[in-house]
Write a protein that holds these residues in place. Sequence first.
Motif, PDB file in Angstrom:
ATOM      1  N   TRP A  47       0.879  -1.034  -0.130  1.00 23.92           N
ATOM      2  CA  TRP A  47      -0.013   0.097   0.088  1.00 23.92           C
ATOM      3  C   TRP A  47       0.774   1.290  -0.052  1.00 23.92           C
ATOM      4  O   TRP A  47       0.592   2.255  -0.687  1.00 23.92           O
ATOM      5  CB  TRP A  47      -1.007  -0.118   1.088  1.00 23.92           C
ATOM      6  N   LEU A  48       2.136   1.035   0.694  1.00 31.36           N
ATOM      7  CA  LEU A  48       2.913   2.414   0.845  1.00 31.36           C
ATOM      8  C   LEU A  48       3.669   2.507  -0.578  1.00 31.36           C
ATOM      9  O   LEU A  48       3.633   3.661  -0.976  1.00 31.36           O
ATOM     10  CB  LEU A  48       3.923   2.184   1.871  1.00 31.36           C
ATOM     11  N   ASN A  49       3.821   1.379  -1.244  1.00 27.14           N
ATOM     12  CA  ASN A  49       4.554   1.826  -2.766  1.00 27.14           C
ATOM     13  C   ASN A  49       3.597   2.543  -3.783  1.00 27.14           C
ATOM     14  O   ASN A  49       3.916   3.311  -4.476  1.00 27.14           O
ATOM     15  CB  ASN A  49       4.954   0.228  -3.089  1.00 27.14           C
ATOM     16  N   ARG A  50       2.326   1.941  -3.462  1.00 23.54           N
ATOM     17  CA  ARG A  50       1.255   2.439  -4.454  1.00 23.54           C
ATOM     18  C   ARG A  50       0.978   3.869  -4.216  1.00 23.54           C
ATOM     19  O   ARG A  50       0.902   4.914  -4.825  1.00 23.54           O
ATOM     20  CB  ARG A  50      -0.209   1.595  -4.116  1.00 23.54           C
ATOM     21  N   LEU A  51       0.931   4.169  -2.705  1.00 24.72           N
ATOM     22  CA  LEU A  51       0.916   5.718  -2.457  1.00 24.72           C
ATOM     23  C   LEU A  51       2.210   6.518  -2.849  1.00 24.72           C
ATOM     24  O   LEU A  51       2.096   7.656  -3.220  1.00 24.72           O
ATOM     25  CB  LEU A  51       0.544   5.842  -0.839  1.00 24.72           C
ATOM     26  N   LEU A  52       3.314   5.968  -2.804  1.00 28.17           N
ATOM     27  CA  LEU A  52       4.653   6.531  -3.037  1.00 28.17           C
ATOM     28  C   LEU A  52       4.679   6.713  -4.637  1.00 28.17           C
ATOM     29  O   LEU A  52       5.240   7.944  -5.085  1.00 28.17           O
ATOM     30  CB  LEU A  52       5.772   5.969  -2.582  1.00 28.17           C
ATOM     31  N   SER A  53       4.177   5.826  -5.343  1.00 29.80           N
ATOM     32  CA  SER A  53       4.058   5.986  -6.988  1.00 29.80           C
ATOM     33  C   SER A  53       3.312   7.134  -7.168  1.00 29.80           C
ATOM     34  O   SER A  53       3.486   8.040  -8.268  1.00 29.80           O
ATOM     35  CB  SER A  53       3.874   4.807  -7.451  1.00 29.80           C
ATOM     36  N   LYS A  54       2.120   7.355  -6.605  1.00 27.17           N
ATOM     37  CA  LYS A  54       1.374   8.329  -6.755  1.00 27.17           C
ATOM     38  C   LYS A  54       1.806   9.886  -6.420  1.00 27.17           C
ATOM     39  O   LYS A  54       1.683  10.799  -7.108  1.00 27.17           O
ATOM     40  CB  LYS A  54      -0.057   8.240  -6.405  1.00 27.17           C
ATOM     41  N   MET A  55       2.498  10.121  -5.264  1.00 30.00           N
ATOM     42  CA  MET A  55       2.983  11.111  -4.855  1.00 30.00           C
ATOM     43  C   MET A  55       4.339  11.615  -5.368  1.00 30.00           C
ATOM     44  O   MET A  55       4.968  12.528  -5.110  1.00 30.00           O
ATOM     45  CB  MET A  55       3.059  11.035  -3.152  1.00 30.00           C
ATOM     46  N   TRP A  56       4.955  10.456  -6.068  1.00 28.15           N
ATOM     47  CA  TRP A  56       6.464  10.639  -6.263  1.00 28.15           C
ATOM     48  C   TRP A  56       6.715  12.072  -7.071  1.00 28.15           C
ATOM     49  O   TRP A  56       7.878  12.777  -6.993  1.00 28.15           O
ATOM     50  CB  TRP A  56       6.930   9.338  -7.250  1.00 28.15           C
ATOM     51  N   PRO A  57       6.035  12.385  -8.208  1.00 28.29           N
ATOM     52  CA  PRO A  57       6.140  13.617  -9.178  1.00 28.29           C
ATOM     53  C   PRO A  57       6.224  14.916  -8.123  1.00 28.29           C
ATOM     54  O   PRO A  57       7.110  15.799  -8.356  1.00 28.29           O
ATOM     55  CB  PRO A  57       4.962  13.958  -9.950  1.00 28.29           C
ATOM     56  N   PHE A  58       5.593  14.978  -6.990  1.00 26.59           N
ATOM     57  CA  PHE A  58       5.490  16.170  -6.146  1.00 26.59           C
ATOM     58  C   PHE A  58       6.689  15.709  -5.058  1.00 26.59           C
ATOM     59  O   PHE A  58       7.362  16.712  -4.559  1.00 26.59           O
ATOM     60  CB  PHE A  58       4.158  16.251  -5.269  1.00 26.59           C
ATOM     61  N   VAL A  59       7.027  14.587  -4.441  1.00 26.47           N
ATOM     62  CA  VAL A  59       8.067  14.375  -3.594  1.00 26.47           C
ATOM     63  C   VAL A  59       9.209  14.623  -4.367  1.00 26.47           C
ATOM     64  O   VAL A  59      10.341  15.186  -3.907  1.00 26.47           O
ATOM     65  CB  VAL A  59       7.849  13.019  -3.284  1.00 26.47           C
TER      66      VAL A  59
ATOM     67  N   GLY B 272      14.007  12.230 -11.664  1.00 28.96           N
ATOM     68  CA  GLY B 272      13.148  11.338 -12.838  1.00 28.96           C
ATOM     69  C   GLY B 272      11.689  10.915 -12.300  1.00 28.96           C
ATOM     70  O   GLY B 272      11.198  11.556 -11.417  1.00 28.96           O
ATOM     71  N   SER B 273      11.085  10.092 -13.104  1.00 28.57           N
ATOM     72  CA  SER B 273       9.554   9.623 -12.910  1.00 28.57           C
ATOM     73  C   SER B 273       9.511   8.285 -12.124  1.00 28.57           C
ATOM     74  O   SER B 273       8.143   8.060 -12.170  1.00 28.57           O
ATOM     75  CB  SER B 273       8.890   9.787 -14.191  1.00 28.57           C
ATOM     76  N   VAL B 274      10.361   7.603 -12.050  1.00 29.50           N
ATOM     77  CA  VAL B 274      10.543   6.382 -11.355  1.00 29.50           C
ATOM     78  C   VAL B 274      10.437   6.560  -9.852  1.00 29.50           C
ATOM     79  O   VAL B 274      11.619   6.843  -9.473  1.00 29.50           O
ATOM     80  CB  VAL B 274      11.397   5.399 -11.886  1.00 29.50           C
ATOM     81  N   ALA B 275       9.584   6.104  -9.074  1.00 33.01           N
ATOM     82  CA  ALA B 275       9.615   6.199  -7.611  1.00 33.01           C
ATOM     83  C   ALA B 275      10.481   5.061  -7.079  1.00 33.01           C
ATOM     84  O   ALA B 275      10.660   3.901  -7.776  1.00 33.01           O
ATOM     85  CB  ALA B 275       8.053   6.065  -7.108  1.00 33.01           C
TER      86      ALA B 275
END
Length: 520
Positions: free
Chosen positions: A72-84, A119-122
């Motif tokens: 669940w945390l990896n899914r959340l991180l992939s969605k937030m990665w552009p901002f992070v 980059g774009s890969v979380a």
Amino acid sequence: MGLIAGIFMGVIFGIALMAGWQHMTRRRSTKRVAKAADMKILGSLTRDDLKKLCGDNFPEWISFPVYEQVKWLNRLLSKMWPFVADAAELVIKESVEPLLEEYRPPGITSLKFSKLSLGSVAPKIEGIRVQSLKKGQITMDVDFRWGGDPSIILAVEAALVASIPIQLKDLQVFTVIRVIFQLAEEIPCISAVVVALLAEPEPKILYNLKAVGGSITAIPGISDMIDDTVNTIVTDMLKWPHRIVVPIGGIPVDLSELELKPQGKLTVTVVRANNLKNMEMIGKSDPYVVVHIRPLYKLKTKTVENNLNPVWNEELVLIVEDKETQSVIFEVFDRDIGQDKQLGIAKLSLIDLRREVTKEVELRLLASLNTLRVKDRKDRGTLTIKVHYHEFNKEEQLKALAEEKRILEERQKLKEEGVLGSTMDALEGAASFVGSGVGMVGTGIGTGVGMVGTGIGSGVGIVGSGIGTGLGAVGSGLGAVGSGLSKAGRFMGRTITGQSSHSRRSSSSSMHENGGGRPL
């Protein structure tokens, strides 16, 4: 009569059916309870218990996962990665660039980011382990992996060489991050966070270097210099026991208990070496030894001329910050005109040392500590040393901490004055006391011990005024360098004729007691 008999038989059959159903239900319930009890007992068994029970028939497919998966945390991180990523790029540039400047090799005059994009890969978190190792703290170990597509370009400058953009490609990071939360009684209930990389498993940072619009060979050894800089920063700043302490929530808190502090002093006597590798075409090598626990605090021995079995019998003192995890590194070099060549390297773990006991050890010299990357298996000789560990009391610990900070300030001052090209340059002399309250012995020039900034010493060299007893002048960088460059005075750890990146980075800003370390 027949009706009555039918009713009677139906009642009997119904009662028997109900009794049978009840018996079967009770039996299934008993089996489930027994199976649950067996599973609970089985779940409490360790790997060693199962091996005792199963012997050689222990099934390999049975595993004991230490880390919990967090999909669940990896899914959340992939969605937030552009901002992070956008926020992290600025933070990384502001925090890492000063480290690149502080740890850059002397052969490089400037090392900065010209482009930084994550980059774009979380990243991916393989698992998390939560522990409570100390009261008032929660310890979280994060199995972190990242094989992203960042765009990182370093602007590298060297003397007489224009800026060369060096691109870091195919960056991969594999490490376990330890995060310690210091708990508080006020909202947000966390007063500080400690972040570090665990030493085991060894952090891996993999990448390829490519020159953009130029040749990477324009600066000789640039790849090794960048590799050494990255490894030094990770080892000296991030790898446990070193850590980063971040206050949170504006809660006033004493962070001294979270910060890494001197734990003791290690007195190292470099006795001798035997059967060293000869690096000279004419004559024999001129060996000396560089000793350190942290890369910023290195100490040199004297140089023994034209000898493959040198005897030093020099006593050096180093600060120990975590005896359980740290090791002392010994590097043997051949002093030469142009470049000093490494003759061998060895490592001694501190965990097995006993307090107040002197131990003599013979270390086998290797081509590299990373034996998997080096194909040279030839014998490089041995190094004999004596080690003595003393654990600080509270008063000695505070004095050592103050002196450690003072030495770094003095080195920074010398760097700003142009005496040092980098804080990683070698200062050929001893730095200060350890633990016993002996005053600071400055860096000497030529044959004497002098004054470094405000540090008081008993000698004839004066650093900062530009006056030296050798042919080299220290301070403003002015020197009477004539035709005898090879015999010129030392330039605060760098021979004017030049030396290798290894020896130039060997800073002797280590602690020394009773003036035991000599200026070289």
